[in-house]
Design an enzyme around this catalytic site. Structure first.
Site, short mmCIF file in Angstrom:
data_model
loop_
_atom_site.label_atom_id
_atom_site.label_comp_id
_atom_site.label_asym_id
_atom_site.label_seq_id
_atom_site.Cartn_x
_atom_site.Cartn_y
_atom_site.Cartn_z
N PHE A 25 -67.55 5.87 80.48
CA PHE A 25 -68.36 6.47 79.44
C PHE A 25 -67.53 6.76 78.19
O PHE A 25 -67.88 6.36 77.08
CB PHE A 25 -68.97 7.77 80.00
CG PHE A 25 -69.86 8.49 79.05
CD1 PHE A 25 -71.11 7.96 78.73
CD2 PHE A 25 -69.46 9.67 78.45
CE1 PHE A 25 -71.92 8.62 77.85
CE2 PHE A 25 -70.27 10.33 77.57
CZ PHE A 25 -71.51 9.81 77.26
N GLN A 56 -67.22 2.29 70.55
CA GLN A 56 -68.23 2.36 69.50
C GLN A 56 -67.66 2.95 68.23
O GLN A 56 -67.89 2.46 67.14
CB GLN A 56 -69.41 3.19 69.96
CG GLN A 56 -70.58 2.29 70.28
CD GLN A 56 -71.73 3.06 70.82
OE1 GLN A 56 -71.74 4.28 70.77
NE2 GLN A 56 -72.71 2.35 71.32
N HIS A 59 -100.44 -25.67 19.43
CA HIS A 59 -99.09 -25.32 19.01
C HIS A 59 -98.12 -26.48 19.27
O HIS A 59 -97.42 -26.94 18.36
CB HIS A 59 -98.64 -24.07 19.77
CG HIS A 59 -97.26 -23.60 19.46
ND1 HIS A 59 -97.01 -22.53 18.65
CD2 HIS A 59 -96.05 -24.08 19.83
CE1 HIS A 59 -95.71 -22.35 18.54
NE2 HIS A 59 -95.09 -23.29 19.26
N GLU A 60 -98.14 -26.98 20.49
CA GLU A 60 -97.22 -28.07 20.84
C GLU A 60 -97.58 -29.34 20.08
O GLU A 60 -96.71 -30.09 19.65
CB GLU A 60 -97.22 -28.32 22.35
CG GLU A 60 -96.69 -27.18 23.19
CD GLU A 60 -95.32 -26.66 22.74
OE1 GLU A 60 -94.51 -27.47 22.24
OE2 GLU A 60 -95.09 -25.45 22.86
N HIS A 63 -95.90 -29.24 16.76
CA HIS A 63 -94.50 -29.67 16.80
C HIS A 63 -94.40 -31.18 16.89
O HIS A 63 -93.65 -31.82 16.15
CB HIS A 63 -93.80 -29.10 18.04
CG HIS A 63 -93.52 -27.64 18.00
ND1 HIS A 63 -92.86 -27.05 16.95
CD2 HIS A 63 -93.77 -26.65 18.89
CE1 HIS A 63 -92.73 -25.75 17.21
NE2 HIS A 63 -93.28 -25.49 18.37
N ASP A 107 -89.82 -19.82 18.09
CA ASP A 107 -89.62 -20.86 17.07
C ASP A 107 -89.11 -20.24 15.79
O ASP A 107 -88.16 -20.73 15.16
CB ASP A 107 -90.95 -21.56 16.73
CG ASP A 107 -91.43 -22.43 17.88
OD1 ASP A 107 -90.59 -22.83 18.70
OD2 ASP A 107 -92.65 -22.69 17.94
#
Ligand code: ADP
Ligand code: MG
Ligand code: ZN
Length: 612
Positions: free
Chosen positions: A126, A133, A424-425, A428, A500
């Site tokens: 024991f 431990q 938007h695109e 561009h 941008d």
């Protein structure tokens, strides 16, 4: 429980069992008759006794009747003397045979020792276990530096490229890595160096982890998986020691993939840690670099790292010989989404009315992980309604559920947002296609990428190191194209243009203060532009010019922007039809590749102009 304490446990258990069985037998033996010495003397005289065994003071008596008896002699006196005192005839005494036994008969000792020692052994065991431990607890402090590596064996839950939908470019790049791992000789013999590191960039859930595992699966090598955040501990040096451990573990495995997930947790730009330099992170990062530099030429370990924040990574990580291969994982477009959904419907019972294409159409902005989640939600939804299969409606309902989930709302596009992003695109792309010096458009997409809602990818037709002012002006006009398109189409602008505008302003400032491209201010540079390594990049550009010049710079910035703005606006207003066409195509298909884009442009017979 570890091995040793297990052994102890079994030792004690065995001992107890043996003792138990032993004592059983012991008590099962017929209890012998106990004779007093005078009774024994009488029996000897009447010739009933066959044999007497002497064992210390104990006497074992075998009677002629076959019975056994026990007795005790006096301690001080000899047996014959004692018996004579009890009146045994000398003649009768002669007829009895005697045997003197060693007192240490096993049984005797066991009988004494086991009851005495058992409690001691149990108590000892024991304490011993308690001690172990405690030691293990202490040991934990010392094994802190061990990496908590997860290894996926190459056989169990193996993933292959076929399990990864879409991501064609990424897979192509990684195919090379697979080939390196499979046939390193081929490359070494010709004198090529095998790459050491691959960096996967991509939004969360785009399949970075999956793809890394697929590489290991395809090459059939072990896969070591650790997350960058696991290196970061409270104590300085722990991370570095974990890195060492990880690479050592992998070295034992030979050819293998070391996957460091979320490398930005450690790979942040060193020194830019304002608010307390982060020594720990720095050391960990240094250790990774040291380990990677230490790879032998052909030892076949390849590090794959993943991040969704490439912008914060330390440049030392990206140097040749480290993570010199970078693979970008985009969010899936409509075709990829269909494929991903297909993969994740394997093993699910789908009704005939399910059209995966329709689902893909309804899920712009979803990542691979979102789609996997979507199909699972649909299955749960159907099961909850006690259906035997998943119907189209279940999937569409789940789309909403996933969409309305708090984190997804911002990423998935509503119809209105889709339109705004498309225009938007298209803005561009149209400006780029209309300008003479512009780089050709490779891809236009309204699939969100990073913080942008969509993107227009243009790549220079030839590698150039120098850029001219007119090229910069073209770039500027292109950057503003998205903003102007929104403005002229909807009479309103969205936050989508903010990055941008930011890069446009930044670019103009550079043109003026670094490249001397402003006629008004002339060929002078303004401000100190060295990178201040210890304070992070460009955290403070020292000002070395007067207030008055600052004002002139600001004015010049506005002039440049105005010029580009006018040029772009002219294009967008005069070519509204083309703009509409590009935008509508985008809304429908989400992504336009170069070929299709060129076809659209050609069909309008568009003339290219120059920004003046
Ligand atoms: P990341 O590491 O980029 O955050 P993961 O690789 O962990 O993303 O992806 C999470 C899950 O999403 C995967 O386990 C897989 O089920 C699903 N997934 C993501 N991308 C794809 C894809 N291209 N094909 C198939 N499944 C995918
Ligand atoms: Mg991941
Ligand atoms: Zn834009």
């Amino acid at each position: 429980m570890n091995n040793l304490s297990k052994n102890i446990f079994w030792g004690i258990a065995t001992l107890l069992t043996v003792a138990f069985i032993f004592s059983l037998f012991y008590s099962m033996e017929k209890a012998p008759i106990v004779l007093s010495l005078d009774q024994l003397a009488k029996k000897i005289n009447t010739n009933e006794v066959e044999k007497i065994s002497v064992n210390g003071n104990d006497l074992e008596i075998n009677l002629k009747s076959g019975e056994k008896a026990v007795s005790k002699k006096e301690t001080e006196a000899g047996l014959s003397e004692t018996l004579k005192n009890y009146g045994v005839d000398a003649a009768a005494f002669q007829k009895v045979s005697f045997e003197i036994k060693e007192e240490s008969g096993g049984r005797f000792w066991m009988g004494i020792l086991i009851p005495a020692l058992l409690p001691l052994i149990i108590i000892g065991a024991f304490f011993w276990m308690m001690f172990r431990q405690a030691k293990a607890g202490m040991g934990q402090a010392f094994t802190f530096g061990k990496a908590n590596v997860k290894i996926f064996s190459q056989f169990k839950d193996r993933v292959a490229f076929k399990d990864v939908a879409g991501l064609k470019e990424a897979k192509q790049e990684l195919m090379e890595v697979v080939d390196f791992l499979k046939n390193p000789k081929k490359y070494l013999e010709i004198g090529a160096k095998i790459p050491k590191g691959v960096l996967l960039y991509g939004a969360p859930g785009t399949g970075k982890t999956l793809l890394a595992r697929a590489v290991a699966g395809e090459a059939n090598v072990p896969f070591f998986h650790i997350s960058g955040s696991e290196f970061v501990e409270m104590f300085v040096g722990v991370g570095a020691s974990r890195v060492r451990d990880l690479f050592a573990t992998a070295k034992k495995a030979g050819r293998s993939i070391i996957f460091i997930d979320e490398i930005d947790a450690v790979g942040r730009e060193r020194g830019s840690g304002l608010g307390g330099g982060h020594d720990e992170r720095e050391q960990t990062l240094n250790q990774i670099l040291v380990e990677m530099d230490g790879f032998e030429k052909n030892d076949g370990r390849i590090v794959i790292a993943a991040t969704n924040r490439p912008d914060v990574l330390d440049t030392a990580l990206l140097r040749p010989g480290r993570f010199d291969r970078r693979v970008i994982l985009d969010l899936p477009d409509i075709n990829d989404r269909e494929e991903i959904i297909k993969i994740h419907s394997i093993g699910k019972v789908l009704s005939k009315d399910v059209v995966l294409r329709k689902v893909a159409e309804r899920t712009p902005g979803f990542s691979g992980a979102d789609l996997a989640n979507l199909m699972n939600e649909a299955a749960i939804f159907a099961a909850r309604k006690n259906q035997k299969m998943i119907f189209q409606q279940d999937i569409l309902d789940s789309v909403e559920k996933v969409l309305l989930g708090p984190e997804r709302r911002s990423r998935a596009l509503s119809q209105k947002e889709k339109e705004i992003t498309a225009y938007h695109e298209a803005g561009h792309a149209l400006v780029a296609a209309s300008l003479k010096n512009a780089d050709p458009v490779h891809k236009v997409s309204i699939i969100a990428r990073g913080r942008a809602g969509g993107y227009t990818l243009k790549l220079p037709s030839e590698e150039t190191y120098l850029r001219t002012k007119s090229q910069f002006m073209t770039d500027l006009a292109m950057m503003l194209g998205g903003y102007i398109s929104e403005q002229t189409t909807f009479g309103d602008v969205s936050t989508g243009a903010s990055s941008d505008l930011q890069s446009a302003s930044g670019l103009v400032r550079k043109l003026i203060t670094r490249y001397g491209m402003s006629e008004k201010l002339g060929p002078i540079t303004f401000g100190k532009s060295e990178e201040m390594i210890f304070l992070g990049r460009e955290i403070s550009a020292e000002r070395n010019y007067s207030e008055e010049v600052a004002k002139q710079i600001d004015e010049e910035v506005k002039n440049f922007i105005d010029k580009a703005y006018e040029a772009a606006k002219k294009i967008i207003i005069s070519r509204k039809k083309i703009l509409d066409k590009i935008a509508k195509t985008l809304i429908e298909k989400e992504t336009i590749e170069q070929e299709e884009f060129d076809t659209i442009i050609k069909s309008f017979n568009l003339k290219q102009v120059v920004v003046k």
